[in-house]
Design a protein around this motif. Structure first.
Motif, PDB file in Angstrom:
ATOM      1  N   ARG A 108       1.005  -9.076 -12.369  1.00  0.00           N
ATOM      2  CA  ARG A 108       1.484  -8.100 -11.402  1.00  0.00           C
ATOM      3  C   ARG A 108       0.833  -8.412 -10.057  1.00  0.00           C
ATOM      4  NH1 ARG A 108      -1.508  -2.750 -13.973  1.00  0.00           N
ATOM      5  NH2 ARG A 108      -3.655  -3.405 -13.562  1.00  0.00           N
ATOM      6  N   ALA A 109       1.474  -7.935  -8.994  1.00  0.00           N
ATOM      7  CA  ALA A 109       0.981  -8.282  -7.664  1.00  0.00           C
ATOM      8  C   ALA A 109       1.084  -7.079  -6.735  1.00  0.00           C
ATOM      9  CB  ALA A 109       1.756  -9.460  -7.080  1.00  0.00           C
ATOM     10  N   GLY A 110       0.135  -7.007  -5.815  1.00  0.00           N
ATOM     11  CA  GLY A 110       0.168  -6.009  -4.742  1.00  0.00           C
ATOM     12  C   GLY A 110       0.175  -6.707  -3.397  1.00  0.00           C
ATOM     13  N   THR A 136      -8.496  -5.476   0.019  1.00  0.00           N
ATOM     14  CA  THR A 136      -8.815  -4.350  -0.872  1.00  0.00           C
ATOM     15  C   THR A 136      -7.592  -3.465  -1.074  1.00  0.00           C
ATOM     16  OG1 THR A 136     -11.106  -4.361  -0.111  1.00  0.00           O
ATOM     17  CG2 THR A 136     -10.330  -2.364  -1.188  1.00  0.00           C
ATOM     18  N   LEU A 137      -6.863  -3.227   0.014  1.00  0.00           N
ATOM     19  CA  LEU A 137      -5.644  -2.427  -0.110  1.00  0.00           C
ATOM     20  C   LEU A 137      -4.644  -3.123  -1.023  1.00  0.00           C
ATOM     21  CD1 LEU A 137      -3.832  -0.062   0.660  1.00  0.00           C
ATOM     22  CD2 LEU A 137      -3.196  -1.301   2.748  1.00  0.00           C
ATOM     23  N   ALA A 138      -4.479  -4.431  -0.866  1.00  0.00           N
ATOM     24  CA  ALA A 138      -3.549  -5.163  -1.731  1.00  0.00           C
ATOM     25  C   ALA A 138      -3.965  -5.044  -3.194  1.00  0.00           C
ATOM     26  CB  ALA A 138      -3.498  -6.622  -1.306  1.00  0.00           C
ATOM     27  N   GLN A 139      -5.282  -5.094  -3.458  1.00  0.00           N
ATOM     28  CA  GLN A 139      -5.759  -4.952  -4.834  1.00  0.00           C
ATOM     29  C   GLN A 139      -5.427  -3.564  -5.384  1.00  0.00           C
ATOM     30  OE1 GLN A 139     -10.005  -5.370  -5.280  1.00  0.00           O
ATOM     31  NE2 GLN A 139      -9.920  -5.386  -7.515  1.00  0.00           N
ATOM     32  N   ARG A 140      -5.658  -2.518  -4.570  1.00  0.00           N
ATOM     33  CA  ARG A 140      -5.366  -1.152  -5.044  1.00  0.00           C
ATOM     34  C   ARG A 140      -3.861  -0.942  -5.241  1.00  0.00           C
ATOM     35  NH1 ARG A 140      -9.978  -1.424  -6.650  1.00  0.00           N
ATOM     36  NH2 ARG A 140     -11.739  -0.713  -5.366  1.00  0.00           N
ATOM     37  N   VAL A 141      -3.067  -1.522  -4.381  1.00  0.00           N
ATOM     38  CA  VAL A 141      -1.609  -1.419  -4.533  1.00  0.00           C
ATOM     39  C   VAL A 141      -1.180  -2.116  -5.825  1.00  0.00           C
ATOM     40  CG1 VAL A 141       0.599  -2.158  -3.557  1.00  0.00           C
ATOM     41  CG2 VAL A 141      -1.166  -1.205  -2.058  1.00  0.00           C
ATOM     42  N   GLU A 143      -2.788  -2.366  -8.519  1.00  0.00           N
ATOM     43  CA  GLU A 143      -3.127  -1.548  -9.679  1.00  0.00           C
ATOM     44  C   GLU A 143      -2.030  -0.551 -10.027  1.00  0.00           C
ATOM     45  OE1 GLU A 143      -6.822   0.139  -8.510  1.00  0.00           O
ATOM     46  OE2 GLU A 143      -7.981  -1.716  -8.840  1.00  0.00           O
ATOM     47  N   LYS A 144      -1.168  -0.233  -9.068  1.00  0.00           N
ATOM     48  CA  LYS A 144      -0.072   0.716  -9.296  1.00  0.00           C
ATOM     49  C   LYS A 144       1.206   0.024  -9.767  1.00  0.00           C
ATOM     50  CE  LYS A 144      -2.398   4.351  -8.014  1.00  0.00           C
ATOM     51  NZ  LYS A 144      -2.693   5.463  -8.968  1.00  0.00           N
TER      52      LYS A 144
END
Length: 995
Positions: A108-110, A136-141, A143-144
């Motif tokens: 999966r990717a953010g 960091t934002l890309a990592q948190r995205v 995760e969703k």
């Protein structure tokens, strides 16, 4: 171990980051053979990296089962977001298809877009290449995201131009981010999206509107839409054309477009008065001086002492309009980029648009702007015809490309560029210039104008660092200033030539350059690291102060902006205050307010001690209050708020410095004029406390004089004349004109004049009428020594008051009307209104008729409207007396009753006894005998307590008319006057006492 690692050069960039993560990797890894796992991961890394790089991205980190890729990192690319999302979807799909057997893993990717600081030359083992929250934002995205899917942030979605079909996921809470966010899942791969645009081709409808317009036309459109090209087309075909344009870097500089036009017209960057006289030979000398004033020339400052701020503003606006008309007859007059115009320049435009000479000038006026709130605030509705400028049609965009390429572009390439440009001419032009010989096969299509121009800056290669330094100066810059910003020994000339060749710069004259578009300058500036910007601005401040003092004399706001950006906060505040004062003296009230508010906004960041910060804040709020007072009146709520802030700041500070003395003096002046005794007393006490803490050196004596002057003024208006006389005596001991006349530049008035002009009326009130002529003569002599014409209406009008009370009515009226004429000539509104009020009081013939009374009342209402409430109860009582003389007794009683109440509650009692006496007269005539007796008795008591002999005599005369004159102590009060006094009331008393 040494921590002194060399810090590499860097810059700021907007990038798009992708964070890939394998779902369930830990479980698979715990049972897999280590060698098999390694081989699989290497294939995963290799495939992912291949797809990322093929799409123009870079893999910056491998985190076990995670990969971080960044797009737009090494080179600005407005397709970065599109490429990132496309690469993320391709990688996820490739891994899904490759998942087999023991390694049946889902990816999966953010994706997120944001600004980072880039260490372009950093070794990866020493420093990370980028710093910022975007990864960091890309990592948190990520995760969703569900397995085998991609999730993107709102920031990325905004850049996709509809090229993906998206499913929204609102209200997603991300770890480490406070606010819920809406995320999006792209479902399809790239599809055709909307178009973008830039230049003058077509525009047949708009040209027809301009050619047939019967009134000025305002062209409104987004950046790059082709406003300049359309105006240029019209200017080329006009018999004559004058174009005035503004730049964002100079947005706060009063009259900047007009100053720039004057310099261009005269062919001199820093013209002198002789150049102005030569270049505008048809103008009168007063217009030459008006132009000299806005150009910062010392000769123009002669107008400051002759005209009030409002009159000066009108003079400058009219002079500029006459200057323009003198340079061309008919033709086209263009005001370009109104969104960058300063507020004072809007005033000139308004003057021109409403000038009765506009039609006769034969000029057609065109104005251009982006959508901007200033248009509604500073352009009168209906003054112009609005012409919106829309994107080019597809046909016109194809035509424009044919013109740009000289026909040397094939249909397929043209279609690609037109599709990507979206109808914005500047986009199309820049895309074509970047395309090179392949005419648009490159996929690096910018999404926003800013990022497109950032890519243009990147394309200048070795010249880029020079352009970044130049952008700190502004859109326009001189070679001399830029050279001063370069590392020692480096010559920027070659880089500038490269910038000109690339179309990023244009040469304005020998040694003068400009970015070809304001947004190019912004793109270059935005790419500079904040710390580097700060250092550049600090160097610009040094260079301006050391090498270009003449420029600063003309426009101190330029220095303030660079100081602010250099984070020299205290210095910036002081410079903004100087700029505010300069704008106020030019009648540019809105610009003066804007500079004051800029200073206030910086106060919390002030350098130095907390006390120094308080002093600056006091100065800022006082400056703002003084400006608003002139525009909105003494009692307007914003004025009160500003001076309340001054009082609170001063009261809460443990030790105000001498810097705050002028501010406290100005705040007191506002409060006492507004009739606010409580606040006036507070400022007076604060100033007195400050004076008491200081040694009697030069600064201490100045503060002591200011404190004595406020106490002197406060005592006068409160009716404490005995204490007042002690204050003026102390002032006379300390004041020396050769030492203290210069205080006027800081305090706004001469301290001795401010105090001495209260002594003459107080002496008249206390019966010392023989001293009045000498005191008035002293006033005139002092004014002559000061030689400050702007103070003359004050001296003449207020000097007439004691002459009137001392029985010199003819001399008083002559002096009063001289002062009124001066006030009219200078446009001094306050003294125009105040002078007319005293004219009604001194000359009863002015209000004998109904029309005269109506004018008296209208003048009182004006007095209240401007908030000069300190004298309004007395003025109202005099008006009531005239109403009673006209037998309008009911109305007179109502007005005098209010006057008594207002005077009593204000605590400012210098006229209170006289107000009570007048009210008692009206009460007797309107059949209120008990109230009349009480009021008259209180008038006598008040005047005796104050030592106001004149008021006592008047009250006793009224008392003698309703009782036995021999029972009223008229003889004693007459003996209190000096021998030979010619007060009319004394003659009446003697007649009453005659046998």
């Amino acid at each position: 171990m040494s921590l002194e690692v060399a810090r590499p050069e860097g810059e700021r960039k907007q990038v798009t980051a992708v964070f890939f993560d394998l779902v369930g990797f830990s479980e698979v890894a715990s049972t897999a053979d280590a060698e098999d796992l390694q081989n699989w991961l290497e294939d995963y890394y290799r495939m992912s990296r291949g797809i990322v790089e093929a799409n123009g991205g870079e893999v910056t980190e491998y985190l076990g089962d995670g990969i971080v890729a960044v797009f737009g990192l090494s080179r600005a690319d407005e397709l970065a977001a599109l490429r990132a999302v496309d690469a993320a979807m391709r990688v996820v799909e490739t891994i899904r298809e490759a998942a087999t057997g023991a390694f049946d893993l889902a990816l999966r990717a953010g994706v997120a877009t944001g600004e980072v600081a880039v260490r372009a030359g950093a070794k990866r083992e020493a420093w990370p290449r980028i710093t910022g929250m975007v990864t960091t934002l890309a990592q948190r995205v990520q995760e969703k995201a569900a397995p085998n899917t991609v999730m993107i942030s709102e920031s990325t979605k905004r850049l996709l131009r509809g090229r993906f079909e998206l499913v929204s996921r609102p209200d997603q809470t991300l770890k480490g981010f406070a606010e819920p966010q809406t995320l999006y899942r792209p479902r399809d791969t790239l599809r055709n999206g909307p178009v973008s645009q830039c230049e003058l081709v077509g525009r047949d409808r708009e040209r027809a509107v301009l050619m047939n317009a019967e009134k000025p036309v305002l062209i409104i459109g987004q950046a790059g839409i082709g406003k300049t090209a359309l105006v240029g087309h019209m200017a080329e075909r006009a018999p004559a054309a004058t174009i005035l344009h503004a730049e964002g870097i100079n947005g706060g500089s009063s009259y900047h477009p007009f100053k720039d036009w004057i310099s261009r017209h005269l062919g001199e960057l820093t013209p002198g008065l002789a150049d102005i006289r030569r270049g505008f030979g048809e103008l009168a000398e007063q217009d030459h001086l008006g132009l000299a004033l806005i150009m910062g020339l010392p000769e123009g400052q002669v107008l400051l002492g002759k005209l009030s701020s409002l009159a000066l503003k009108a003079r400058i606006e009219a002079a500029l309009w006459r200057a323009i008309r003198s340079t061309q007859s008919g033709g086209l007059l263009v005001f370009e980029d109104l969104h960058w115009f300063d507020i004072a320049s809007f005033g000139v435009i308004q003057h021109i648009l409403h000038s009765p000479d506009l039609a006769a000038s034969g000029m057609q006026i065109i104005l251009t702007s982006r959508e901007d709130p200033k248009l509604g605030q500073h352009l009168a509705e209906g003054a112009t015809e609005i012409l919106p400028l829309d994107p080019l049609s597809e046909t016109d965009a194809h035509h424009m490309l044919a013109v740009l390429s000289g026909g040397q572009i094939d249909g397929a390439a043209k279609a690609r560029l037109v599709e990507r440009a979206g109808g914005v001419p500047l986009f199309l032009e820049q895309l074509y210039k970047r395309a090179g010989p392949d005419f648009g096969t490159s996929e690096t299509v910018p999404e926003t104008l800013m990022d497109l121009l950032a890519a243009r800056i990147d394309d200048t290669g070795p010249a880029k660092p020079v352009l970044q330094r130049a952008s700190a100066i502004g859109r326009s810059f001189g070679l001399d200033m830029l050279t001063a910003l370069m590392p020692e020994g480096e010559d920027p000339s070659a880089a500038l030539e490269q910038g000109v060749a690339a179309g990023v710069l244009v040469r304005r004259s020998e040694g003068e350059f400009a970015f070809a578009h304001a947004l190019l300058a912004q793109a270059a500036y935005h790419s500079v690291l904040r710390s580097t910007r700060q250092a550049l601005h600090a160097r610009i401040v040094e260079v301006l102060q050391e090498r270009f003092p003449g420029r600063l004399a003309r426009d101190i706001a330029v220095l303030a902006r660079h100081q602010m950006k250099a984070r020299q906060i205290g210095a910036a505040i002081r410079s903004y205050l100087e700029a505010s004062k300069a704008a106020l003296l030019q009648g540019a009230f809105a610009d003066a307010e804007a500079h004051a508010r800029a200073a206030i906004a910086l106060c919390e960041e002030a350098e130095g001690t907390a006390d120094a910060s308080v002093d600056l804040a006091i100065a800022c709020q006082t400056t703002l209050g003084s400006i608003l007072m002139q525009v909105q009146g003494f009692t307007a709520e914003p004025v009160r708020q500003a001076f309340d802030a001054v009082h609170e700041l001063a009261r809460s500070s443990p030790s105000n410095s001498t810097e705050s003395a002028a501010a406290l003096f100005g705040s007191f002046s506002h409060a006492i004029t507004a009739g606010d005794k409580r606040r006036a007393d507070g400022f007076c006490d604060l100033l007195g406390d400050l004076a008491g803490r200081l040694p009697m050196d030069r600064d201490g004596i100045e503060v002591a004089l200011a404190a004595l002057a406020t106490r002197n003024c406060g005592c006068f208006y409160q009716g404490d004349f005995r204490t007042q006389f002690t204050q003026i005596a102390e002032i006379r001991k300390l004041y020396r004109i050769e030492d203290h006349a210069a205080m006027i530049t800081r305090y706004g008035m001469d301290i001795f004049a401010a105090a001495q002009m209260f002594e003459a009326p107080a002496r008249a009130f206390t019966g010392e009428v023989d001293k009045v002529p000498d005191l008035v003569a002293e006033t005139d002599a002092h004014q002559a020594a000061l030689n400050i014409p702007v103070m003359l209406p004050y001296a003449k009008i207020w000097g007439a008051v004691p002459l009137f009370y001392a029985g010199h009515q003819r001399a008083a009226l002559d002096r009063l009307r001289d002062g009124m004429a001066l006030a009219d000539e200078q446009g001094a509104v306050f003294w125009q209104i105040t002078g007319q009020t005293w004219n009604f009081i001194m000359d009863p013939a002015q209000s004998l008729t109904r029309a005269g009374l109506a004018r008296f009342r209208a003048n009182l209402e004006l007095q209240r409207a401007i908030g000069a409430n300190v004298g309004t109860p007395y003025f109202a009582a005099c008006y009531a007396e005239r109403l009673a003389e006209a037998d309008r007794l009911t109305e007179a009683y109502q007005v005098s009753s209010i006057a008594v109440k207002e005077a009593r509650e204000s605590g400012l009692h210098c006229w209170y006894a006289e107000i009570l006496r007048i009210h008692a007269q009206i009460c007797r005539r309107d059949n209120h005998p008990g109230e009349a007796e009480t009021a008259l008795k209180l008038a006598v008591e008040t005047s005796k307590r104050q030592g106001a002999t004149l008021w006592t005599l008047r009250a006793l005369l009224d008392l003698a008319h309703v009782s036995d004159p021999n029972e009223v102590d008229l003889p004693d009060i007459l003996r209190a006057f000096p021998p030979g006094a010619q007060v009319p009331e004394m003659q009446r008393a003697r007649l009453l006492l005659a046998p």
